[in-house]
Design a protein around this motif. Structure first.
Motif, PDB file in Angstrom:
ATOM      1  N   GLU A  24      25.680  29.589 -10.016  1.00 46.63           N
ATOM      2  CA  GLU A  24      25.114  30.664 -10.829  1.00 46.63           C
ATOM      3  C   GLU A  24      25.891  31.976 -10.696  1.00 46.63           C
ATOM      4  O   GLU A  24      25.418  33.028 -11.107  1.00 46.63           O
ATOM      5  CB  GLU A  24      23.643  30.855 -10.468  1.00 46.63           C
ATOM      6  N   GLY A  25      27.097  31.913 -10.090  1.00 47.44           N
ATOM      7  CA  GLY A  25      27.977  33.083 -10.040  1.00 47.44           C
ATOM      8  C   GLY A  25      27.923  33.901  -8.778  1.00 47.44           C
ATOM      9  O   GLY A  25      28.604  34.921  -8.667  1.00 47.44           O
ATOM     10  N   GLY A  26      27.153  33.472  -7.791  1.00 48.41           N
ATOM     11  CA  GLY A  26      27.087  34.199  -6.528  1.00 48.41           C
ATOM     12  C   GLY A  26      28.109  33.669  -5.545  1.00 48.41           C
ATOM     13  O   GLY A  26      28.927  32.807  -5.859  1.00 48.41           O
ATOM     14  N   THR A  27      28.072  34.208  -4.342  1.00 47.79           N
ATOM     15  CA  THR A  27      28.920  33.714  -3.264  1.00 47.79           C
ATOM     16  C   THR A  27      28.027  33.249  -2.132  1.00 47.79           C
ATOM     17  O   THR A  27      26.882  33.677  -2.009  1.00 47.79           O
ATOM     18  CB  THR A  27      29.886  34.795  -2.736  1.00 47.79           C
ATOM     19  N   ALA A  28      28.572  32.368  -1.294  1.00 44.62           N
ATOM     20  CA  ALA A  28      27.784  31.831  -0.191  1.00 44.62           C
ATOM     21  C   ALA A  28      28.640  31.668   1.048  1.00 44.62           C
ATOM     22  O   ALA A  28      29.820  31.325   0.967  1.00 44.62           O
ATOM     23  CB  ALA A  28      27.163  30.491  -0.582  1.00 44.62           C
ATOM     24  N   ALA A  29      28.013  31.914   2.170  1.00 46.17           N
ATOM     25  CA  ALA A  29      28.608  31.670   3.474  1.00 46.17           C
ATOM     26  C   ALA A  29      27.547  30.988   4.315  1.00 46.17           C
ATOM     27  O   ALA A  29      26.355  31.126   4.039  1.00 46.17           O
ATOM     28  CB  ALA A  29      29.041  32.983   4.122  1.00 46.17           C
ATOM     29  N   GLY A  30      27.984  30.240   5.329  1.00 42.86           N
ATOM     30  CA  GLY A  30      27.000  29.565   6.153  1.00 42.86           C
ATOM     31  C   GLY A  30      27.560  29.149   7.485  1.00 42.86           C
ATOM     32  O   GLY A  30      28.771  29.096   7.677  1.00 42.86           O
ATOM     33  N   THR A  31      26.641  28.861   8.389  1.00 44.54           N
ATOM     34  CA  THR A  31      27.042  28.462   9.730  1.00 44.54           C
ATOM     35  C   THR A  31      26.977  26.953   9.905  1.00 44.54           C
ATOM     36  O   THR A  31      26.208  26.254   9.257  1.00 44.54           O
ATOM     37  CB  THR A  31      26.141  29.110  10.802  1.00 44.54           C
ATOM     38  N   THR A  32      27.820  26.493  10.812  1.00 47.13           N
ATOM     39  CA  THR A  32      27.843  25.107  11.242  1.00 47.13           C
ATOM     40  C   THR A  32      28.268  25.096  12.698  1.00 47.13           C
ATOM     41  O   THR A  32      28.855  26.069  13.180  1.00 47.13           O
ATOM     42  CB  THR A  32      28.783  24.245  10.376  1.00 47.13           C
ATOM     43  N   ARG A  33      27.972  24.000  13.384  1.00 46.91           N
ATOM     44  CA  ARG A  33      28.348  23.906  14.797  1.00 46.91           C
ATOM     45  C   ARG A  33      29.675  23.204  15.004  1.00 46.91           C
ATOM     46  O   ARG A  33      30.190  23.185  16.116  1.00 46.91           O
ATOM     47  CB  ARG A  33      27.259  23.186  15.577  1.00 46.91           C
ATOM     48  N   SER A  34      30.257  22.599  13.960  1.00 45.04           N
ATOM     49  CA  SER A  34      31.492  21.834  14.169  1.00 45.04           C
ATOM     50  C   SER A  34      32.581  22.218  13.175  1.00 45.04           C
ATOM     51  O   SER A  34      32.310  22.556  12.027  1.00 45.04           O
ATOM     52  CB  SER A  34      31.215  20.337  14.056  1.00 45.04           C
ATOM     53  N   ALA A  35      33.815  22.124  13.648  1.00 43.59           N
ATOM     54  CA  ALA A  35      34.966  22.431  12.795  1.00 43.59           C
ATOM     55  C   ALA A  35      35.068  21.440  11.635  1.00 43.59           C
ATOM     56  O   ALA A  35      35.470  21.809  10.533  1.00 43.59           O
ATOM     57  CB  ALA A  35      36.241  22.427  13.626  1.00 43.59           C
ATOM     58  N   ALA A  36      34.714  20.173  11.862  1.00 38.48           N
ATOM     59  CA  ALA A  36      34.768  19.175  10.785  1.00 38.48           C
ATOM     60  C   ALA A  36      33.820  19.559   9.656  1.00 38.48           C
ATOM     61  O   ALA A  36      34.180  19.464   8.479  1.00 38.48           O
ATOM     62  CB  ALA A  36      34.421  17.791  11.329  1.00 38.48           C
TER      63      ALA A  36
END
Length: 120
Positions: A24-36
């Motif tokens: 819908e035209g926004g941006t997103a960032a997020g966390t994860t615990r692994s590099a994969a």
């Protein structure tokens, strides 16, 4: 201004929300615990951040300052409160005008989204 989403715990549900925001035209960032998993997020257009659930890195804190919508999708046993990281989530690290522990910081649709019925 377009939505700037940050997802703590960009797993199955968090990624689905982030992909919708991006579509819908926004941006997103997020966390994860692994590099994969970070590579998988990047492939979906989600800016990945490694997060062990204990302390916010300066990069995460900087990204949160740009965030307009926050989703917390971390399992309680792996979540920030369970790991004793409350001190990292003070008002100084929150986006201006939002406290990270207030319900107003959550991304909640303002209007119902039509979903197809299970019958088709």
């Amino acid at each position: 201004m377009s939505m700037q989403l940050f997802v703590f715990g960009a797993g199955y549900s968090g990624r689905a929300i982030a992909r919708r925001v991006i579509a819908e035209g926004g941006t997103a960032a997020g966390t994860t615990r692994s590099a994969a998993k970070a590579g998988e997020l990047r492939a979906d257009g989600i800016e990945p951040f490694l997060f062990d659930g204990t302390a916010l890195s300066p990069d995460v804190a900087d990204r949160l300052r740009q965030t307009t919508h926050l989703v917390v999708s971390i399992a309680p046993e792996h979540g920030m409160r369970a790991q004793g990281a409350d001190a990292s989530l003070d008002d100084a690290s929150a986006p201006e005008g939002l406290s990270p522990m207030q319900p107003s910081a959550l991304a909640v649709p303002r209007t119902p989204t039509p979903y197809p019925s299970p019958q088709g």
